[in-house]
Design a protein around this motif. Sequence first.
Motif, mmCIF file in Angstrom:
data_model
loop_
_atom_site.group_PDB
_atom_site.id
_atom_site.type_symbol
_atom_site.label_atom_id
_atom_site.label_comp_id
_atom_site.label_asym_id
_atom_site.label_seq_id
_atom_site.Cartn_x
_atom_site.Cartn_y
_atom_site.Cartn_z
ATOM 1 N N THR A 1 0.877 -1.357 -0.078
ATOM 2 C CA THR A 1 0.141 0.056 0.261
ATOM 3 C C THR A 1 0.799 1.362 -0.059
ATOM 4 N N GLN A 2 2.091 1.138 0.513
ATOM 5 C CA GLN A 2 3.003 2.384 0.497
ATOM 6 C C GLN A 2 3.622 2.555 -0.648
ATOM 7 N N MET A 3 3.702 1.441 -1.477
ATOM 8 C CA MET A 3 4.211 1.785 -2.952
ATOM 9 C C MET A 3 3.633 2.925 -3.794
ATOM 10 N N LEU A 4 2.189 2.857 -3.482
ATOM 11 C CA LEU A 4 1.318 3.871 -4.432
ATOM 12 C C LEU A 4 1.612 5.233 -3.800
ATOM 13 N N PRO A 5 1.659 6.266 -4.716
ATOM 14 C CA PRO A 5 1.679 7.475 -4.135
ATOM 15 C C PRO A 5 0.261 7.955 -3.922
ATOM 16 N N GLU A 6 0.083 9.022 -3.145
ATOM 17 C CA GLU A 6 -1.273 9.422 -2.698
ATOM 18 C C GLU A 6 -1.850 10.225 -4.139
ATOM 19 N N ALA A 7 -1.058 10.806 -4.990
ATOM 20 C CA ALA A 7 -1.763 11.150 -6.235
ATOM 21 C C ALA A 7 -2.420 10.122 -6.947
ATOM 22 N N MET A 8 -2.100 8.885 -6.809
ATOM 23 C CA MET A 8 -2.763 7.928 -7.737
ATOM 24 C C MET A 8 -4.136 7.414 -7.086
ATOM 25 N N LEU A 9 -4.198 7.510 -5.657
ATOM 26 C CA LEU A 9 -5.181 7.174 -5.205
ATOM 27 C C LEU A 9 -6.442 8.200 -4.904
ATOM 28 N N VAL A 10 -5.994 9.329 -5.476
ATOM 29 C CA VAL A 10 -6.951 10.497 -5.091
ATOM 30 C C VAL A 10 -8.248 10.197 -5.975
ATOM 31 N N VAL A 11 -8.047 9.725 -7.335
ATOM 32 C CA VAL A 11 -9.448 9.632 -8.033
ATOM 33 C C VAL A 11 -10.210 8.652 -7.545
ATOM 34 N N PRO A 12 -9.845 7.355 -7.076
ATOM 35 C CA PRO A 12 -10.609 6.449 -6.605
ATOM 36 C C PRO A 12 -11.308 6.782 -5.286
ATOM 37 N N LEU A 13 -10.338 7.440 -4.436
ATOM 38 C CA LEU A 13 -11.043 7.876 -2.940
ATOM 39 C C LEU A 13 -12.146 9.083 -3.391
ATOM 40 N N TYR A 14 -11.865 9.940 -4.433
ATOM 41 C CA TYR A 14 -12.848 11.116 -4.756
ATOM 42 C C TYR A 14 -14.223 10.284 -5.158
ATOM 43 N N SER A 15 -14.151 9.402 -5.754
ATOM 44 C CA SER A 15 -15.344 8.551 -6.251
ATOM 45 C C SER A 15 -15.982 7.962 -5.118
ATOM 46 N N ILE A 16 -15.221 7.243 -4.503
ATOM 47 C CA ILE A 16 -15.915 6.401 -3.115
ATOM 48 C C ILE A 16 -16.526 7.468 -2.135
ATOM 49 N N PHE A 17 -15.658 8.440 -1.670
ATOM 50 C CA PHE A 17 -16.280 9.257 -0.763
ATOM 51 C C PHE A 17 -17.449 10.262 -1.395
ATOM 52 N N GLY A 18 -17.465 10.508 -2.543
ATOM 53 C CA GLY A 18 -18.695 11.236 -3.366
ATOM 54 C C GLY A 18 -19.930 10.375 -3.137
ATOM 55 N N ASP A 19 -19.699 8.748 -3.079
ATOM 56 C CA ASP A 19 -20.780 8.054 -2.961
ATOM 57 C C ASP A 19 -21.232 8.091 -1.476
ATOM 58 N N LEU A 20 -20.232 8.002 -0.595
ATOM 59 C CA LEU A 20 -20.470 7.986 0.966
ATOM 60 C C LEU A 20 -20.809 9.396 1.476
ATOM 61 N N ASN A 21 -20.910 10.477 0.683
ATOM 62 C CA ASN A 21 -21.232 11.927 1.164
ATOM 63 C C ASN A 21 -20.338 12.301 2.196
ATOM 64 N N LEU A 22 -19.032 11.806 1.706
ATOM 65 C CA LEU A 22 -17.783 12.109 2.774
ATOM 66 C C LEU A 22 -16.885 13.422 2.163
ATOM 67 N N LEU A 23 -17.165 13.842 0.890
ATOM 68 C CA LEU A 23 -16.433 14.861 0.327
ATOM 69 C C LEU A 23 -16.679 16.178 1.094
ATOM 70 N N ASN A 24 -15.559 16.932 1.133
ATOM 71 C CA ASN A 24 -15.943 18.366 1.718
ATOM 72 C C ASN A 24 -16.110 18.237 3.259
ATOM 73 N N THR A 25 -15.534 17.142 4.015
ATOM 74 C CA THR A 25 -15.759 17.060 5.166
ATOM 75 C C THR A 25 -14.535 16.670 6.122
ATOM 76 N N ILE A 26 -14.407 16.991 7.284
ATOM 77 C CA ILE A 26 -13.201 16.835 8.088
ATOM 78 C C ILE A 26 -13.067 15.096 8.331
ATOM 79 N N PRO A 27 -14.073 14.692 8.722
ATOM 80 C CA PRO A 27 -13.992 13.085 8.924
ATOM 81 C C PRO A 27 -13.672 12.453 7.720
ATOM 82 N N GLY A 28 -14.149 12.844 6.485
ATOM 83 C CA GLY A 28 -13.539 11.940 5.305
ATOM 84 C C GLY A 28 -12.003 12.339 5.222
#
Length: 276
Positions: A113-140
């Motif tokens: 998991t540490q071999m992938l830079p954060e920049a590569m994880l941003v897009v899938p995380l953005y999609s997942i967090f959008g479905d979970l209503n976690l975008l634009n929140t401190i808990p997210g």
Amino acid sequence: MNTTGNAHHVRILAVLFMLGFAAFPIYWMFVTSMTPSSELFAPFPRLVPDWSQLGIYLEVFDTIPVTTWLKNSFLVAAGTTILSIMLAVLPAYALSRFRFAGLAILGFALFATQMLPEAMLVVPLYSIFGDLNLLNTIPGLVLANTAFVVPVITWIIKGAIDGIPIEIEEAARVDGCSRFDIVLGIIIPLIAPTLAAAAVISFFHGWNEYVFAQTLISSENLRTASVGLASFVGELSTPIHSVMAVGVIYTLPAIVFYLFAQRYVVAGMTAGSVKG
């Protein structure tokens, strides 16, 4: 005797030099923040602050939402630290004490998991967090940082648990303690210095993280200090005094937290050195 004394003085000088070397960037930011604009690009840089420029710090708090940025950064860093430690202790114990099929694969997966830079994880995380209503929140943002930190501190904590004799746990089980009781009552107190070190790593990651904070947060009132600092850099001009002043303010809470946690690291390491 003289040789011993000279060696002691050399060690003191070496320590002072390393401390000065480590603290110089902060001092330089402070001096730059209090250097008149006419002297910023002078051939010979100013080495001492101009105290008449101290008003820049009051100006920063009056014109820039620094307090809000620091509050958000602290919430993210503290949340990341607490959640990471809570989620890492039990997996670390399982990796240390249990033997099961796929153990090596699981351990490698944590490292992978540490071999992938954060920049590569941003897009899938953005999609997942959008479905979970976690975008634009401190808990997210806390969850995103925690997911990145937990694998690292899991292995750090596992190494500490590996050093605890298994006989201590066997004696506790004979007395009727459950696995959970052993972890809470025996393992955690014994690895307290390592937990403090893991807390420092988690806090610094949450405090300094930029990519997730820039991508997952869109509201200005939820900006962290790292994103706020980056917003100063413009195409035409950059307010160097303000950047350096906010940089100094931004650095101080992290230093205070490190000094606070270091006390527990040292106390834990020396607790067993004196017989009662």
